[in-house]
Scaffold this motif. Sequence first.
Motif, PDB file in Angstrom:
ATOM      1  N   TRP A 155      36.819  41.350  39.142  1.00  0.00           N
ATOM      2  CA  TRP A 155      35.857  40.562  38.912  1.00  0.00           C
ATOM      3  C   TRP A 155      34.555  41.241  39.673  1.00  0.00           C
ATOM      4  CZ3 TRP A 155      34.631  36.546  35.942  1.00  0.00           C
ATOM      5  CH2 TRP A 155      35.876  35.644  35.565  1.00  0.00           C
ATOM      6  N   LEU A 156      34.615  42.126  40.404  1.00  0.00           N
ATOM      7  CA  LEU A 156      33.587  42.756  41.121  1.00  0.00           C
ATOM      8  C   LEU A 156      32.820  43.829  40.296  1.00  0.00           C
ATOM      9  CD1 LEU A 156      31.923  43.375  43.619  1.00  0.00           C
ATOM     10  CD2 LEU A 156      33.602  44.972  44.285  1.00  0.00           C
ATOM     11  N   ARG A 157      33.938  44.267  39.570  1.00  0.00           N
ATOM     12  CA  ARG A 157      33.383  45.475  38.581  1.00  0.00           C
ATOM     13  C   ARG A 157      32.954  44.758  37.388  1.00  0.00           C
ATOM     14  NH1 ARG A 157      37.945  49.483  36.911  1.00  0.00           N
ATOM     15  NH2 ARG A 157      37.596  50.207  38.889  1.00  0.00           N
ATOM     16  N   VAL A 177      31.157  41.756  37.377  1.00  0.00           N
ATOM     17  CA  VAL A 177      29.899  41.318  37.835  1.00  0.00           C
ATOM     18  C   VAL A 177      28.929  42.326  37.955  1.00  0.00           C
ATOM     19  CG1 VAL A 177      28.662  40.249  39.648  1.00  0.00           C
ATOM     20  CG2 VAL A 177      31.047  39.345  38.837  1.00  0.00           C
ATOM     21  N   VAL A 178      29.239  43.425  38.597  1.00  0.00           N
ATOM     22  CA  VAL A 178      28.392  44.672  38.584  1.00  0.00           C
ATOM     23  C   VAL A 178      27.873  45.164  37.241  1.00  0.00           C
ATOM     24  CG1 VAL A 178      28.069  46.975  39.328  1.00  0.00           C
ATOM     25  CG2 VAL A 178      28.962  45.187  40.873  1.00  0.00           C
TER      26      VAL A 178
END
Length: 97
Positions: free
Chosen positions: A27-29, A31-32
Amino acid sequence: MLILAAICLTALAPGVATVWLLRRHGWLRAVVAGVGATLSLPFLLLVSLIVFPPLGFLLGAGAAALAVHYYDDGRLWVATAWAALCFVAVTCSGWSL
């Protein structure tokens, strides 16, 4: 006011689609990458205005017409935003005011 909401939703669509397609990679990748896709749209518009000047003239003329309309209605903030868009579009297309 409805057209401004439609423009905002349209501008967010590539970022949301990027997050949706990359969600299995974390999710972090995702969203970025989605934020990057969303923030690159204004720069893409400015580059397209510089590369293809008739688009800038057309966008500037449309923004000027909308600015005059909103100035007549007494909606000064909206009209000033359209006038600023007219200035940026015409300036990017290479015509100095």
